[in-house]
Design a protein around this motif. Sequence first.
Motif, PDB file in Angstrom:
ATOM      1  N   LYS A 124       0.839  -1.201   0.000  1.00  0.00           N
ATOM      2  CA  LYS A 124       0.000   0.000   0.000  1.00  0.00           C
ATOM      3  C   LYS A 124       0.874   1.250   0.000  1.00  0.00           C
ATOM      4  N   ARG A 125       0.267   2.363  -0.366  1.00  0.00           N
ATOM      5  CA  ARG A 125       0.933   3.651  -0.269  1.00  0.00           C
ATOM      6  C   ARG A 125       0.663   4.268   1.098  1.00  0.00           C
ATOM      7  N   ILE A 126       1.541   5.171   1.522  1.00  0.00           N
ATOM      8  CA  ILE A 126       1.374   5.827   2.819  1.00  0.00           C
ATOM      9  C   ILE A 126       0.028   6.545   2.886  1.00  0.00           C
ATOM     10  N   GLY A 127      -0.337   7.219   1.811  1.00  0.00           N
ATOM     11  CA  GLY A 127      -1.579   7.977   1.807  1.00  0.00           C
ATOM     12  C   GLY A 127      -2.821   7.122   1.883  1.00  0.00           C
ATOM     13  N   GLU A 128      -2.688   5.795   1.650  1.00  0.00           N
ATOM     14  CA  GLU A 128      -3.843   4.908   1.702  1.00  0.00           C
ATOM     15  C   GLU A 128      -4.125   4.394   3.112  1.00  0.00           C
ATOM     16  N   LEU A 129      -3.237   4.664   4.049  1.00  0.00           N
ATOM     17  CA  LEU A 129      -3.438   4.209   5.422  1.00  0.00           C
ATOM     18  C   LEU A 129      -4.454   5.111   6.124  1.00  0.00           C
ATOM     19  N   PRO A 130      -5.251   4.556   7.054  1.00  0.00           N
ATOM     20  CA  PRO A 130      -6.313   5.336   7.703  1.00  0.00           C
ATOM     21  C   PRO A 130      -5.816   6.367   8.695  1.00  0.00           C
ATOM     22  N   SER A 131      -4.576   6.257   9.126  1.00  0.00           N
ATOM     23  CA  SER A 131      -4.062   7.165  10.147  1.00  0.00           C
ATOM     24  C   SER A 131      -3.952   8.589   9.613  1.00  0.00           C
ATOM     25  N   ALA A 132      -4.327   9.566  10.463  1.00  0.00           N
ATOM     26  CA  ALA A 132      -4.237  10.977  10.075  1.00  0.00           C
ATOM     27  C   ALA A 132      -2.789  11.393   9.869  1.00  0.00           C
ATOM     28  N   ILE A 133      -1.883  10.858  10.688  1.00  0.00           N
ATOM     29  CA  ILE A 133      -0.482  11.233  10.546  1.00  0.00           C
ATOM     30  C   ILE A 133       0.103  10.657   9.255  1.00  0.00           C
ATOM     31  N   ALA A 134      -0.416   9.498   8.804  1.00  0.00           N
ATOM     32  CA  ALA A 134       0.039   8.939   7.533  1.00  0.00           C
ATOM     33  C   ALA A 134      -0.345   9.842   6.370  1.00  0.00           C
ATOM     34  N   GLN A 135      -1.521  10.461   6.469  1.00  0.00           N
ATOM     35  CA  GLN A 135      -1.943  11.398   5.427  1.00  0.00           C
ATOM     36  C   GLN A 135      -0.987  12.590   5.358  1.00  0.00           C
ATOM     37  N   ARG A 136      -0.555  13.068   6.513  1.00  0.00           N
ATOM     38  CA  ARG A 136       0.383  14.188   6.535  1.00  0.00           C
ATOM     39  C   ARG A 136       1.748  13.763   6.004  1.00  0.00           C
ATOM     40  N   MET A 137       2.156  12.547   6.330  1.00  0.00           N
ATOM     41  CA  MET A 137       3.456  12.057   5.865  1.00  0.00           C
ATOM     42  C   MET A 137       3.500  11.922   4.348  1.00  0.00           C
ATOM     43  N   SER A 138       2.376  11.567   3.747  1.00  0.00           N
ATOM     44  CA  SER A 138       2.343  11.390   2.288  1.00  0.00           C
ATOM     45  C   SER A 138       2.621  12.690   1.545  1.00  0.00           C
ATOM     46  N   GLN A 139       2.513  13.818   2.229  1.00  0.00           N
ATOM     47  CA  GLN A 139       2.752  15.113   1.603  1.00  0.00           C
ATOM     48  C   GLN A 139       4.173  15.618   1.808  1.00  0.00           C
ATOM     49  N   LEU A 140       4.996  14.841   2.526  1.00  0.00           N
ATOM     50  CA  LEU A 140       6.369  15.261   2.775  1.00  0.00           C
ATOM     51  C   LEU A 140       7.218  15.137   1.519  1.00  0.00           C
ATOM     52  N   LYS A 144      13.069  16.116   3.952  1.00  0.00           N
ATOM     53  CA  LYS A 144      12.358  17.133   4.714  1.00  0.00           C
ATOM     54  C   LYS A 144      11.795  16.510   5.977  1.00  0.00           C
ATOM     55  N   ALA A 145      11.868  17.229   7.087  1.00  0.00           N
ATOM     56  CA  ALA A 145      11.327  16.771   8.364  1.00  0.00           C
ATOM     57  C   ALA A 145      10.247  17.734   8.822  1.00  0.00           C
ATOM     58  N   THR A 159      10.408  12.231   9.128  1.00  0.00           N
ATOM     59  CA  THR A 159      11.444  12.592   8.174  1.00  0.00           C
ATOM     60  C   THR A 159      11.366  11.670   6.970  1.00  0.00           C
ATOM     61  N   ARG A 160      11.443  12.240   5.777  1.00  0.00           N
ATOM     62  CA  ARG A 160      11.512  11.456   4.550  1.00  0.00           C
ATOM     63  C   ARG A 160      12.923  11.594   3.984  1.00  0.00           C
ATOM     64  N   PHE A 173      10.815   6.418   5.474  1.00  0.00           N
ATOM     65  CA  PHE A 173      10.339   7.392   6.464  1.00  0.00           C
ATOM     66  C   PHE A 173      10.875   7.026   7.843  1.00  0.00           C
ATOM     67  N   LEU A 174      11.192   8.042   8.623  1.00  0.00           N
ATOM     68  CA  LEU A 174      11.532   7.878  10.038  1.00  0.00           C
ATOM     69  C   LEU A 174      10.487   8.619  10.865  1.00  0.00           C
ATOM     70  N   ILE A 175       9.960   7.956  11.895  1.00  0.00           N
ATOM     71  CA  ILE A 175       8.955   8.572  12.768  1.00  0.00           C
ATOM     72  C   ILE A 175       9.490   8.529  14.197  1.00  0.00           C
ATOM     73  N   GLU A 176       9.661   9.696  14.766  1.00  0.00           N
ATOM     74  CA  GLU A 176      10.204   9.810  16.121  1.00  0.00           C
ATOM     75  C   GLU A 176       9.151  10.415  17.040  1.00  0.00           C
ATOM     76  N   SER A 177       8.875   9.742  18.150  1.00  0.00           N
ATOM     77  CA  SER A 177       7.900  10.247  19.109  1.00  0.00           C
ATOM     78  C   SER A 177       8.563  11.262  20.040  1.00  0.00           C
ATOM     79  N   LEU A 178       8.019  12.471  20.042  1.00  0.00           N
ATOM     80  CA  LEU A 178       8.538  13.535  20.908  1.00  0.00           C
ATOM     81  C   LEU A 178       7.604  13.818  22.079  1.00  0.00           C
ATOM     82  N   THR A 179       6.569  13.006  22.218  1.00  0.00           N
ATOM     83  CA  THR A 179       5.503  13.308  23.176  1.00  0.00           C
ATOM     84  C   THR A 179       6.027  13.482  24.596  1.00  0.00           C
ATOM     85  N   GLU A 180       6.745  12.493  25.100  1.00  0.00           N
ATOM     86  CA  GLU A 180       7.179  12.549  26.496  1.00  0.00           C
ATOM     87  C   GLU A 180       8.142  13.700  26.735  1.00  0.00           C
ATOM     88  N   ASP A 181       9.090  13.899  25.797  1.00  0.00           N
ATOM     89  CA  ASP A 181      10.064  14.971  25.984  1.00  0.00           C
ATOM     90  C   ASP A 181       9.387  16.343  25.947  1.00  0.00           C
TER      91      ASP A 181
END
Length: 410
Positions: A124-140, A144-145, A159-160, A173-181
């Motif tokens: 599948k393509r990134i943009g086809e995934l149901p996640s909202a963040i995947a939709q944003r990633m497909s536009q990278l 670019k980060a 990051t792409r 793609f690299l996905i880094e969680s910054l939530t806790e920090d």
Amino acid sequence: MNTAYILIAVAIVAIVLTLRLHRHYRKTLRAIDSGFELLRTRDTSSRLARSGNADIDKIRDTFNNMLAELKASKEQVLEQNNLLNLLVGVSPMGIIMLDFDEHIVSMNPAARQFLECPDNVVGKRIGELPSAIAQRMSQLNEKKAETFTTNNAHIFKCTRATFIDRGSHHPFFLIESLTEDVMAAEKKAYEKVIRMIAHEVNNSTATMMSILDMIGSDLQGFSEDTSDIGKLLQVCSERSQAMTDFISRLAEVVKIPDPIVKPVAVNSLVEDNAQFLESQCVAQNVAIGIRLSHRNPLVQADAALMSQVLINIVKNAIESIVTLTEEKPGHQGIVRIETTDEGNITVTDNGKGISPDVEQKIFTPFFSTKPTGNGLGLLFVREVLTRHRSTFSLKTVDAETIFTLRLPQG
């Protein structure tokens, strides 16, 4: 006669030398052919046997050394690949590999968790995934980060980039969680600001209220009409008290206690607060519906803190409905509270709703869409739920705003 014998002898010697040279040539060719066959089949474990001939053995040694080096290189590459696969599998950073046509080739467990993806994502393509963040990633764009905030207060840096494999560029793609920090930095910052403001404001308002009380007492001894001055003093006193109350509410965010979790039936979290929640809804002419789980599972929660969380969520829902009713008179608002067999609690309302741009900021400290709001309600909710290690989300779908929280099962 002697000449004939000599010619015959020379011919025999020439034939013998030619045969020996031919045999040597054939052996050399077979050695070379055997070496190339091992290389062609990538058989780096086998070796060419020695023949006893120095020249042929030099060729055999050359091939054997080449095969030994290829075997060592192959083993090193395999070991590196195994280590890389192990690191990718346990990495807290999400990694998604794509092919030349932008189709997903592989996705490590961290990426699946971040994107909440099913198992069948390969191809599948990134943009086809149901996640909202995947939709944003497909536009990278490449190299670019960008940092994204989701509707459950999670913050991700995506990051792409590309890497070269066999001379070709492969995107990933690299996905880094910054939530806790980020949350820890935010909390440290606003706690310091709140304590500083509370200290300065409380000292000032306490002094002002003491002075106002002294002036009020002195005015009682005058025979002239001092009612106007008394009213002014009362207004000043009320505003000072309001400021003190506001600072106290700010300070409560800093003083949230750590939850004392224990197994609690999920239905009881709603039932224990049902009467109060109903009274809040009735006061604003909002209907309320409650549906409880049949299985009524146990969850790990601090009942007191979760009661306040539920009250805050319903209060926001009521305010959203009131806002929409002011714009559309006659709108009948309704709040639905449900518990599920999985231990989830959902609060749904048909109020104003949340726009996509606000959805990313809704859990930001002190952010509010209301003119008189201070952004403390959802900040309190975020802090309590985060300390419970529960997941939650807030989004508007088909004119309904849904707050879903998932407590750990007990």
